[in-house]
Design an enzyme around this catalytic site. Structure first.
Site, PDB file in Angstrom:
ATOM      1  N   GLN A 100       0.885  -1.240  -0.153  1.00 39.70           N
ATOM      2  CA  GLN A 100       0.099  -0.012   0.007  1.00 39.70           C
ATOM      3  C   GLN A 100       0.965   1.153   0.073  1.00 39.70           C
ATOM      4  O   GLN A 100       1.752   1.548   0.768  1.00 39.70           O
ATOM      5  CB  GLN A 100      -0.827   0.250   1.236  1.00 39.70           C
ATOM      6  N   TYR A 186      -5.988  10.895   3.917  1.00 41.03           N
ATOM      7  CA  TYR A 186      -4.729  11.141   3.364  1.00 41.03           C
ATOM      8  C   TYR A 186      -4.624  12.008   2.158  1.00 41.03           C
ATOM      9  O   TYR A 186      -5.642  12.333   1.717  1.00 41.03           O
ATOM     10  CB  TYR A 186      -3.797   9.776   3.497  1.00 41.03           C
ATOM     11  N   ARG A 233      -7.654   2.167  -2.693  1.00 40.10           N
ATOM     12  CA  ARG A 233      -8.451   1.848  -1.787  1.00 40.10           C
ATOM     13  C   ARG A 233      -9.294   3.764  -1.489  1.00 40.10           C
ATOM     14  O   ARG A 233      -8.481   4.443  -1.542  1.00 40.10           O
ATOM     15  CB  ARG A 233      -7.815   1.789  -0.347  1.00 40.10           C
ATOM     16  N   GLY A 322      -9.690  -6.531   9.216  1.00 40.85           N
ATOM     17  CA  GLY A 322      -8.519  -5.927   9.820  1.00 40.85           C
ATOM     18  C   GLY A 322      -7.954  -6.268  11.027  1.00 40.85           C
ATOM     19  O   GLY A 322      -7.301  -7.186  11.314  1.00 40.85           O
ATOM     20  N   ARG A 323      -8.548  -5.779  12.178  1.00 44.71           N
ATOM     21  CA  ARG A 323      -8.119  -6.081  13.281  1.00 44.71           C
ATOM     22  C   ARG A 323      -8.092  -7.643  13.707  1.00 44.71           C
ATOM     23  O   ARG A 323      -7.187  -8.031  14.385  1.00 44.71           O
ATOM     24  CB  ARG A 323      -8.556  -5.210  14.564  1.00 44.71           C
TER      25      ARG A 323
END
Length: 365
Positions: A100, A186, A233, A322-323
């Site tokens: 990424q 971002y 993404r 994810g987590r």
């Protein structure tokens, strides 16, 4: 119900063994100085290579692109060599891994970028946003972000070139492809979302103009490494790091149509995953499926059944967890066999060493 997750799928020229994605998660374990990927990161990703696709943590394309302490880069020869440890390890385990690539724009602090002022689409401070710096201890020190300066056309061209070179560097490092981070507030997201962009030139105002930077970055990377090795993404409905769009359905449906024209390999949608957050509208998911013909990945608060349902309903092709992947290196096996999931330790997510990174056991071990 979860069998849909274990049907093979083709991603570009790659054949994946399942539809489970380990999405990118910042862990801030890069070797200092130099922000280099290292042996413990290689072990961490290798342990999780049973995912159909791993997208490695956000990796800055330049010194200015760094938002947090101890995150890895991919712009120096030593950083490329460091990532080769990870890609070799994952490939030896039969896994597939993308890098990424990110530039955080205004979501940083001068202490993380050599003392200079951050850059963004506009001179707008991300309100209430904190990042962590190296304060001389093992624990990250959180500080407020500062006001950025608006990028000039020369700045924009320079960053496009940096993304292009980073894509080439990722392939040199052994990655199977790259994911462009255009989500979560971002830099690219700072151009896309209307409330973060007050430009009056060709990069601001209309949806078409606000998508121009995304378009030019993707075009450069597709030209460099091929569309089949590029994913993107997006985060249409989150307000992370202070980016909000006034018309997210229109903006991000247009983004999906634009990316479809580039024939990229996949589009990865980060859904809101905190408590009481609004659901991603079903109308948007259907609209996105109509305009984007590649592989669609969704990530956010999925369990095995919910993930399989999304695939069976035709809304998604792959699902990111994810987590759960932090504490469950064998997550695909646990999903397939209906085994319980371990909980991660939130105190070890960022910074530190092997503890909370590579010491989570396999089921029953």
């Amino acid at each position: 119900m979860t069998n849909a997750l274990f049907q093979p799928i083709t991603l570009g020229k790659l054949s994946l063994k399942n539809r489970i994605v380990m999405p990118p998660m910042t862990r801030s374990r890069a070797t200092q100085p130099g922000n280099e990927a290292n042996d413990i990161m290689a072990t961490y990703y290798g342990q999780r290579a049973s995912a159909g696709l791993i997208v490695a943590e956000g990796t800055q394309i330049s010194p200015m692109g760094q938002g947090y302490a101890w995150t890895p880069g991919i712009y120096s020869p030593s950083q490329i060599a460091g990532w080769q440890k990870t890609t070799r390890t994952v490939h030896a385990q039969g896994g597939v891994i993308f890098a990424q690539l990110w530039h955080v724009g205004r979501v940083t602090h001068p202490d993380n970028i050599g003392g200079v002022q951050p850059i963004s689409s506009s001179a707008l401070t991300a309100q209430g946003v904190k990042v962590f710096i190296d304060n001389g201890s093992q624990a990250p020190g959180f500080v407020d972000v500062v006001e950025p300066r608006a990028m000039t056309k020369a700045d924009i061209n320079q960053v496009i070139a940096q993304f292009r070179q980073a894509a080439l560097n990722a392939i040199e490092a052994g990655f199977d492809g790259i994911e462009l981070h255009a989500a979560n507030g971002y830099l690219i997201n700072q151009f896309i979302d209307s409330q973060a962009n007050n430009r009056t030139d060709e990069y601001g105002g209309s949806i078409e103009n606000r998508l121009r930077f995304l378009d030019e970055v993707v075009s450069a990377m597709v030209d460099a490494i091929g569309a089949e090795r590029v994913g993107v993404r997006l985060a249409p409905f989150t307000s992370l790091n202070g980016t909000v769009d006034d018309t997210p359905v229109a903006t991000y449906t247009a983004a999906g149509a634009l990316l479809n024209q580039h024939h990229i390999s996949y589009l990865h949608i980060a859904e809101v995953d905190w408590e009481d957050a609004p659901e991603t509208p079903m109308s948007f998911k259907k609209a996105l499926r109509e305009v984007f013909e590649g592989v669609l990945i969704y990530a956010g608060k999925y369990d095995g059944d919910k993930a399989a349902q999304a695939i069976n309903d035709g809304l998604a092709d792959m699902i990111g967890f994810g987590r759960p992947f932090v504490a469950n290196p064998d997550l695909p096996q646990r999903i397939e066999q209906g085994l319980s999931w371990a909980k991660h330790d939130p105190d070890t997510l960022f910074g530190g060493d092997e503890k909370g990174l590579t010491d989570y056991p396999l089921y029953g071990k």
